[in-house]
Design an enzyme around this catalytic site. Structure first.
Site, PDB file in Angstrom:
ATOM      1  N   ASP A   8       0.801  -0.956  -0.038  1.00 30.70           N
ATOM      2  CA  ASP A   8      -0.121   0.042  -0.254  1.00 30.70           C
ATOM      3  C   ASP A   8       0.981   1.156   0.241  1.00 30.70           C
ATOM      4  O   ASP A   8       2.033   1.292   1.026  1.00 30.70           O
ATOM      5  CB  ASP A   8      -1.250   0.253   1.280  1.00 30.70           C
ATOM      6  N   ASP A 129     -15.232  -3.643  -0.761  1.00 26.60           N
ATOM      7  CA  ASP A 129     -14.779  -3.010   0.676  1.00 26.60           C
ATOM      8  C   ASP A 129     -15.878  -3.590   2.006  1.00 26.60           C
ATOM      9  O   ASP A 129     -16.230  -2.043   1.651  1.00 26.60           O
ATOM     10  CB  ASP A 129     -13.669  -1.857   1.207  1.00 26.60           C
TER      11      ASP A 129
END
Length: 239
Positions: A8, A129
């Site tokens: 990330d 998500d």
């Protein structure tokens, strides 16, 4: 089963969030391209890369580190974060990524998702998500009342290559993945599922692998690697 070590990126650095909270962010010393090199040298062929700045702003911000990974290592990279238009998708595919991950754009513009799947066959992944049972968007900042199953039912025939299913409440916690909800979802779709969020140990990964569920394509591992709970060399033995 594919093991996807994660990178990330925020402001050019490797970071991890806890439960999708940008106020609970941990930065790491290693640069994204160096992290990718370590994965590559340990035998990993697939990695998962998210541009967190891009997810927040709705446009690619950290494309340069990803392009360096592509140029330097023979890796299959799935990339997401800030991908909102067909041009964004085309640019990433032309740069050499294996899969383009659509999240917010897939949910908010389902026609764009359908068009992308048709024109870039087997190259489009969808990130779902999930927080408290519903899809969240825009870097986990925007809540919806759309359930994962309702959305998947709409896109079942589009040709989505894989779904990355993240339980936001588990993400970055190392509390173990939400296998119960993930397996329920697997039984109701033919689209391959990649598990993300909460992986705490090698045992978590072995458990998923041993179940050998036909529809579990892979698992994403992030914070546990960065914090040293999972050693890359140990993880590579499961590839």
């Amino acid at each position: 089963m594919i093991i996807f070590p994660a990178i990330d990126i925020k402001e050019g650095k490797c970071v991890r969030l806890t439960r999708g909270d940008f106020n609970k962010i941990t930065s790491y010393e290693k640069l994204p391209v160096d992290q990718a090199k370590e994965y590559f040298e340990n035998g990993f062929k697939n990695i998962h890369v998210i541009d967190l700045d891009g997810a927040l702003l709705g446009k690619s911000v950290n494309s340069n580190p990803v392009k360096k990974m592509i140029e330097n290592f023979n890796l299959k990279i799935q990339v997401g974060g800030g991908i909102r238009t067909i041009n964004d998708i085309q640019n990433w595919i032309e740069s050499g990524v294996d899969k383009v991950i659509m999240g917010t754009a897939a949910v908010e513009n389902i026609d764009l998702l359908k068009y992308a799947c048709k024109n870039f066959k087997n190259r489009i992944a969808v990130a779902l998500d999930i927080k408290d049972g519903f899809i969240t968007l825009s870097g986990w900042k925007k809540n919806t009342n759309i359930s994962a199953l309702d959305f998947i039912n709409k896109i079942e025939g589009f040709g989505v290559s894989r779904i990355i299913y993240t339980d936001v409440n588990k993400d970055g916690t190392k509390d173990g993945p939400n296998l119960e909800d993930t397996f329920k979802l697997c039984k109701k779709t033919a689209i391959p599922i990649v598990i993300s969020g909460g992986i705490s140990s090698i045992d978590d990964i072995k458990k998923i692998k041993d179940l050998n569920h036909y529809n579990i394509e892979g698992v994403i591992v992030g914070k546990s690697i960065y914090d040293g709970d999972i050693k890359i060399k140990d993880l590579s033995k499961l590839i």
